[in-house]
Design an enzyme around this catalytic site. Sequence first.
Site, PDB file in Angstrom:
ATOM      1  N   ARG A  18     -31.334  24.642  15.437  1.00 45.42           N
ATOM      2  CA  ARG A  18     -31.569  24.758  16.878  1.00 45.42           C
ATOM      3  C   ARG A  18     -31.879  26.206  17.222  1.00 45.42           C
ATOM      4  NH1 ARG A  18     -27.619  24.850  19.542  1.00 45.42           N
ATOM      5  NH2 ARG A  18     -26.014  24.521  17.967  1.00 45.42           N
ATOM      6  N   TYR A  65     -37.323  20.124  14.248  1.00 43.72           N
ATOM      7  CA  TYR A  65     -36.018  20.036  13.587  1.00 43.72           C
ATOM      8  C   TYR A  65     -34.879  19.678  14.541  1.00 43.72           C
ATOM      9  CZ  TYR A  65     -32.404  20.805  10.166  1.00 43.72           C
ATOM     10  OH  TYR A  65     -31.365  20.600   9.297  1.00 43.72           O
ATOM     11  N   GLY A  66     -34.028  18.774  14.092  1.00 45.22           N
ATOM     12  CA  GLY A  66     -32.725  18.502  14.708  1.00 45.22           C
ATOM     13  C   GLY A  66     -32.710  18.499  16.221  1.00 45.22           C
ATOM     14  N   LYS A 103     -28.942  16.666  21.809  1.00 47.59           N
ATOM     15  CA  LYS A 103     -28.414  17.764  22.623  1.00 47.59           C
ATOM     16  C   LYS A 103     -29.139  17.842  23.970  1.00 47.59           C
ATOM     17  CE  LYS A 103     -25.356  18.357  19.733  1.00 47.59           C
ATOM     18  NZ  LYS A 103     -25.229  19.096  18.541  1.00 47.59           N
ATOM     19  N   HIS A 136     -19.431  17.775  23.850  1.00 46.51           N
ATOM     20  CA  HIS A 136     -19.747  17.963  22.427  1.00 46.51           C
ATOM     21  C   HIS A 136     -18.495  17.620  21.622  1.00 46.51           C
ATOM     22  CE1 HIS A 136     -21.527  20.953  19.224  1.00 46.51           C
ATOM     23  NE2 HIS A 136     -21.821  19.702  18.952  1.00 46.51           N
ATOM     24  N   SER A 180     -20.676  23.739  16.925  1.00 48.63           N
ATOM     25  CA  SER A 180     -21.552  23.271  15.861  1.00 48.63           C
ATOM     26  C   SER A 180     -21.086  23.782  14.505  1.00 48.63           C
ATOM     27  CB  SER A 180     -22.977  23.760  16.118  1.00 48.63           C
ATOM     28  OG  SER A 180     -23.423  23.260  17.352  1.00 48.63           O
ATOM     29  N   CYS A 239     -18.372  23.194  12.908  1.00 49.04           N
ATOM     30  CA  CYS A 239     -16.957  23.582  12.876  1.00 49.04           C
ATOM     31  C   CYS A 239     -16.038  22.410  12.590  1.00 49.04           C
ATOM     32  CB  CYS A 239     -16.564  24.267  14.169  1.00 49.04           C
ATOM     33  SG  CYS A 239     -17.303  25.907  14.338  1.00 49.04           S
ATOM     34  N   LYS A 272     -16.477  18.660  13.222  1.00 54.71           N
ATOM     35  CA  LYS A 272     -16.341  17.394  13.948  1.00 54.71           C
ATOM     36  C   LYS A 272     -16.563  16.189  13.042  1.00 54.71           C
ATOM     37  CE  LYS A 272     -19.307  18.478  17.083  1.00 54.71           C
ATOM     38  NZ  LYS A 272     -19.462  19.850  16.574  1.00 54.71           N
ATOM     39  N   THR A 273     -17.679  16.191  12.298  1.00 54.83           N
ATOM     40  CA  THR A 273     -17.981  15.024  11.470  1.00 54.83           C
ATOM     41  C   THR A 273     -16.869  14.798  10.443  1.00 54.83           C
ATOM     42  OG1 THR A 273     -20.341  15.430  11.757  1.00 54.83           O
ATOM     43  CG2 THR A 273     -19.706  13.997   9.935  1.00 54.83           C
ATOM     44  N   ASN A 274     -16.403  15.891   9.859  1.00 55.21           N
ATOM     45  CA  ASN A 274     -15.348  15.757   8.848  1.00 55.21           C
ATOM     46  C   ASN A 274     -14.055  15.209   9.448  1.00 55.21           C
ATOM     47  OD1 ASN A 274     -15.958  17.000   5.952  1.00 55.21           O
ATOM     48  ND2 ASN A 274     -17.241  18.005   7.480  1.00 55.21           N
ATOM     49  N   ASP A 327     -20.142  13.554  17.277  1.00 53.58           N
ATOM     50  CA  ASP A 327     -20.794  14.739  17.861  1.00 53.58           C
ATOM     51  C   ASP A 327     -20.770  14.768  19.388  1.00 53.58           C
ATOM     52  OD1 ASP A 327     -22.189  17.196  17.146  1.00 53.58           O
ATOM     53  OD2 ASP A 327     -23.966  16.323  18.073  1.00 53.58           O
ATOM     54  N   ASN A 374     -27.857  24.794   6.851  1.00 48.64           N
ATOM     55  CA  ASN A 374     -27.874  23.797   7.926  1.00 48.64           C
ATOM     56  C   ASN A 374     -28.616  22.528   7.483  1.00 48.64           C
ATOM     57  OD1 ASN A 374     -27.286  22.882  10.591  1.00 48.64           O
ATOM     58  ND2 ASN A 374     -29.351  23.434  11.268  1.00 48.64           N
ATOM     59  N   ARG A 390     -28.992  18.690   6.326  1.00 44.63           N
ATOM     60  CA  ARG A 390     -28.285  17.584   6.986  1.00 44.63           C
ATOM     61  C   ARG A 390     -28.629  16.236   6.376  1.00 44.63           C
ATOM     62  NH1 ARG A 390     -25.401  18.917  12.124  1.00 44.63           N
ATOM     63  NH2 ARG A 390     -25.610  21.170  12.234  1.00 44.63           N
ATOM     64  N   ARG A 429     -13.650  28.205  15.222  1.00 45.72           N
ATOM     65  CA  ARG A 429     -13.601  28.806  13.891  1.00 45.72           C
ATOM     66  C   ARG A 429     -13.156  30.242  14.101  1.00 45.72           C
ATOM     67  NH1 ARG A 429     -16.574  27.834   8.841  1.00 45.72           N
ATOM     68  NH2 ARG A 429     -17.402  25.875   9.643  1.00 45.72           N
ATOM     69  N   GLY A 454      -8.790  16.400   4.848  1.00 43.08           N
ATOM     70  CA  GLY A 454      -7.836  15.301   4.978  1.00 43.08           C
ATOM     71  C   GLY A 454      -6.465  15.763   5.458  1.00 43.08           C
ATOM     72  N   ASN A 479      -5.871  17.824   7.648  1.00 43.46           N
ATOM     73  CA  ASN A 479      -5.856  17.962   9.106  1.00 43.46           C
ATOM     74  C   ASN A 479      -5.146  16.781   9.756  1.00 43.46           C
ATOM     75  OD1 ASN A 479      -7.261  20.371   8.952  1.00 43.46           O
ATOM     76  ND2 ASN A 479      -9.269  19.379   9.114  1.00 43.46           N
TER      77      ASN A 479
HETATM   78  P1  GTP Z   1     -22.377  19.870  13.860  1.00 44.20           P
HETATM   79  O1  GTP Z   1     -22.992  18.641  13.306  1.00 44.20           O
HETATM   80  O2  GTP Z   1     -23.223  21.090  13.691  1.00 44.20           O
HETATM   81  O3  GTP Z   1     -21.963  19.714  15.288  1.00 44.20           O
HETATM   82  O4  GTP Z   1     -21.085  20.224  12.944  1.00 44.20           O
HETATM   83  P2  GTP Z   1     -19.622  19.552  12.883  1.00 44.20           P
HETATM   84  O5  GTP Z   1     -18.776  20.129  13.956  1.00 44.20           O
HETATM   85  O6  GTP Z   1     -19.726  18.085  12.817  1.00 44.20           O
HETATM   86  O7  GTP Z   1     -19.072  20.148  11.509  1.00 44.20           O
HETATM   87  P3  GTP Z   1     -18.891  19.420  10.082  1.00 44.20           P
HETATM   88  O8  GTP Z   1     -17.767  18.433  10.083  1.00 44.20           O
HETATM   89  O9  GTP Z   1     -20.198  18.945   9.616  1.00 44.20           O
HETATM   90  O10 GTP Z   1     -18.428  20.674   9.216  1.00 44.20           O
HETATM   91  C1  GTP Z   1     -19.202  21.848   9.141  1.00 44.20           C
HETATM   92  C2  GTP Z   1     -18.813  22.665   7.928  1.00 44.20           C
HETATM   93  O11 GTP Z   1     -17.428  23.010   7.985  1.00 44.20           O
HETATM   94  C3  GTP Z   1     -19.006  21.886   6.625  1.00 44.20           C
HETATM   95  O12 GTP Z   1     -19.494  22.768   5.655  1.00 44.20           O
HETATM   96  C4  GTP Z   1     -17.614  21.426   6.265  1.00 44.20           C
HETATM   97  O13 GTP Z   1     -17.446  21.276   4.888  1.00 44.20           O
HETATM   98  C5  GTP Z   1     -16.738  22.548   6.850  1.00 44.20           C
HETATM   99  N1  GTP Z   1     -15.403  22.026   7.287  1.00 44.20           N
HETATM  100  C6  GTP Z   1     -15.162  20.923   8.010  1.00 44.20           C
HETATM  101  N2  GTP Z   1     -13.836  20.722   8.189  1.00 44.20           N
HETATM  102  C7  GTP Z   1     -13.211  21.749   7.548  1.00 44.20           C
HETATM  103  C8  GTP Z   1     -11.837  22.114   7.365  1.00 44.20           C
HETATM  104  O14 GTP Z   1     -10.909  21.446   7.808  1.00 44.20           O
HETATM  105  N3  GTP Z   1     -11.596  23.247   6.660  1.00 44.20           N
HETATM  106  C9  GTP Z   1     -12.607  24.012   6.136  1.00 44.20           C
HETATM  107  N4  GTP Z   1     -12.285  25.097   5.466  1.00 44.20           N
HETATM  108  N5  GTP Z   1     -13.923  23.696   6.289  1.00 44.20           N
HETATM  109  C10 GTP Z   1     -14.216  22.587   6.991  1.00 44.20           C
HETATM  110  C1  SPV Z   2     -25.196  20.919  16.440  1.00 43.09           C
HETATM  111  O1  SPV Z   2     -25.801  21.987  16.238  1.00 43.09           O
HETATM  112  O2  SPV Z   2     -24.157  20.866  17.141  1.00 43.09           O
HETATM  113  C2  SPV Z   2     -25.668  19.688  15.792  1.00 43.09           C
HETATM  114  C3  SPV Z   2     -26.939  19.732  15.072  1.00 43.09           C
HETATM  115  O3  SPV Z   2     -25.018  18.669  15.904  1.00 43.09           O
HETATM  116  S1  SPV Z   2     -28.307  19.549  16.138  1.00 43.09           S
HETATM  117  O4  SPV Z   2     -28.613  18.136  16.213  1.00 43.09           O
HETATM  118  O5  SPV Z   2     -29.411  20.288  15.531  1.00 43.09           O
HETATM  119  O6  SPV Z   2     -27.977  20.051  17.437  1.00 43.09           O
HETATM  120 MN    MN Z   3     -23.032  19.047  16.965  1.00 43.05          MN
END
Ligand code: GTP
Ligand code: SPV
Ligand code: MN
Length: 587
Positions: A72, A200-201, A209, A229, A251, A253, A255-257, A278, A367, A369, A400, A493, A495
């Site tokens: 972005r 892109y994205g 977004k 978000h 972003s 930080c 969320k997906t995990n 997201d 970045n 994906r 973060r 995990g 967390n």
């Molecule tokens: P966007 O899609 O950009 O909004 O990102 P997101 O907030 O969904 O983050 P995502 O879960 O994809 O994690 C982003 C990065 O942080 C990845 O490289 C993960 O491996 C890392 N990460 C996620 N959770 C943790 C955690 O609990 N600890 C650490 N050290 N890294 C983490």
């Molecule tokens: C973000 O940056 O928070 C994302 C990726 O989820 S994007 O779809 O490019 O905004």
């Molecule tokens: Mn996001």
Amino acid sequence: MFHSTTNKNLIHWIEECATLCVPQNIVWCDGSEEEQNVLIKSMTDQGELISLNPDHFPSSYLYRSHPNDVARDESKTFICCEHKSDSGPTNNWMSPQQAEQSIKPLFQNCMKQRTMYIIPYVMGPIDSPFSKVGIQITDSPYIVINMNIMARVGNDALKKLGNSHDYVKGMHGLGTLDPNQRFIAHFTESNTIWSINSGYGGNALLSKKCFALRLASVMGKNEGWLAEHMLILGIRTPENKQHYVVAALPSSCGKTNLAMLQPPYSIKGYEITTVGDDIAWLRFDDQGVLRAINPEAGFFGVAPGTNTTTNPNAMNMIHRNTIFTNVGLTDNRCPWWEGMSEPPETAIDWQGTTWTPNNNTCAAHPNSRYTTPLTECPTLATTWDDPQGVPISAIIFGGRRAKLTPLIYQAYSWNHGVFIGATMASETTAAATTPVGTIRRDPMAMRPFCGYHIGDYFNHWLDFGKNNQSPPVFAVNWFRTNDNGQFLWPGFGENFRVLQWIIERCEGIAEAQETPIGMIPYASDIFAEDLNVPHSIQQELLSVTPTHWLNECEDIDIFFQTVGSSLPSALIQEHQSLKGRLKNALL
Ligand code: GTP
Ligand code: SPV
Ligand code: MN
């Protein structure tokens, strides 16, 4: 031109776009599997998509974006409302008249000899009263196949729209991909998006977004709801109580995990389910219960760092029906990225050149994906498509922060919770083109996504919870590091242990200790013996150092000054109280 709509307003707008962009032909998308397959076949035939090893990654593909178009671009993102003051200090602003003069001409003839695709889609469960319709125009088949995964695309959207004028118009052109001529413009007063010169994205998937956050945040302010978000996840306790929480993290930080985490092996009887990763649209129902829907239908997840230990559910999910963007490619045509497994001896990097682990570069772009349908998620909640949304027990904010903020704390009240969200800061990541690793204020993880004045947004948050059964608010930080930059908390995990404390706080079971910044857990409630976190690190992860926090308060002051006169007095009050508690602690 085939289509199944009689909506004159829509047909007129499409004609306008066609007159401007001059495509060779126009295709109305229906979101069908057949359409997806035809597009994928033509893209693979033309070498734009690479078919991955069908034994390991069936129906999965690799796409490489232009090297200058990988994230972005916040500096090219504009809010185009009549009055600059309505966009506030966190947005770039351009008047609609100026956009008409300087952005519109970039679309002129931009689809010559190309196909213009029209993508009708619904954000949210099709039959939900909270869902909204969008139409995206694009000349990028890559964006079409991604939109088919990310949103509910097809004739249902046209049916839902009927003859209404109430839809988001998104016009996207790849243009020349010149980053200096790149614009992502949001007309918040006419629900229109123009995006040119990026594919892109979040720059180009206009449902995400641009619509579901920037435009939707304005709709939410006007209609009494919130577009955030946030991930949405379910937690079922061993006593069979079903909770859902939402969490706002900037972003890249986590969320997906977090949304699909697998609880530690030693903890039995809980079930984590995924509703969204997201974006969440939040509102109070007639009973005063906070409810959330996920407007999206797919994941656009960060690849690097994803592996069978950090995120086994994602690893399982992305082994089929997935489009990978900007990851590396191994000799046997499997995707690879940093942090996935031991590096292969050789690979092709995200730019298509030969790569070995000795290279000083990454095989996958930071970045890079994966795009995967929600329905592939092994932890998908049965309620993910519930038109009423899911009831929310807690709101979590996070960021973060290598230093300062503890692993977890709880706000004393709704207003205090809004203050914590409003004053969050986080280190920047590769999800945007801005330099990585600098701390910036990122209120509610919405700094790049709030489509109006951030001070008005804070007021809206305060009002939103005022007369309702507002849920408790928490703050988390998985990213504290030692002086060598190593993470102090195992994360992923693990967390779950923090989520468990949050749920036990919601149920009135867990105790908490008061600190100047909020309530924190007793160490024994988080750090079970099997975790193996040394005592000194436990202390550090939960520490609150008043002198450091007083420095933070000064930075918050600077941020609050930029917000200006619409900064709510309730937040100034919260800030005074925080400073008072910190000074008291030093006596
Ligand atoms: P966007 O899609 O950009 O909004 O990102 P997101 O907030 O969904 O983050 P995502 O879960 O994809 O994690 C982003 C990065 O942080 C990845 O490289 C993960 O491996 C890392 N990460 C996620 N959770 C943790 C955690 O609990 N600890 C650490 N050290 N890294 C983490
Ligand atoms: C973000 O940056 O928070 C994302 C990726 O989820 S994007 O779809 O490019 O905004
Ligand atoms: Mn996001």
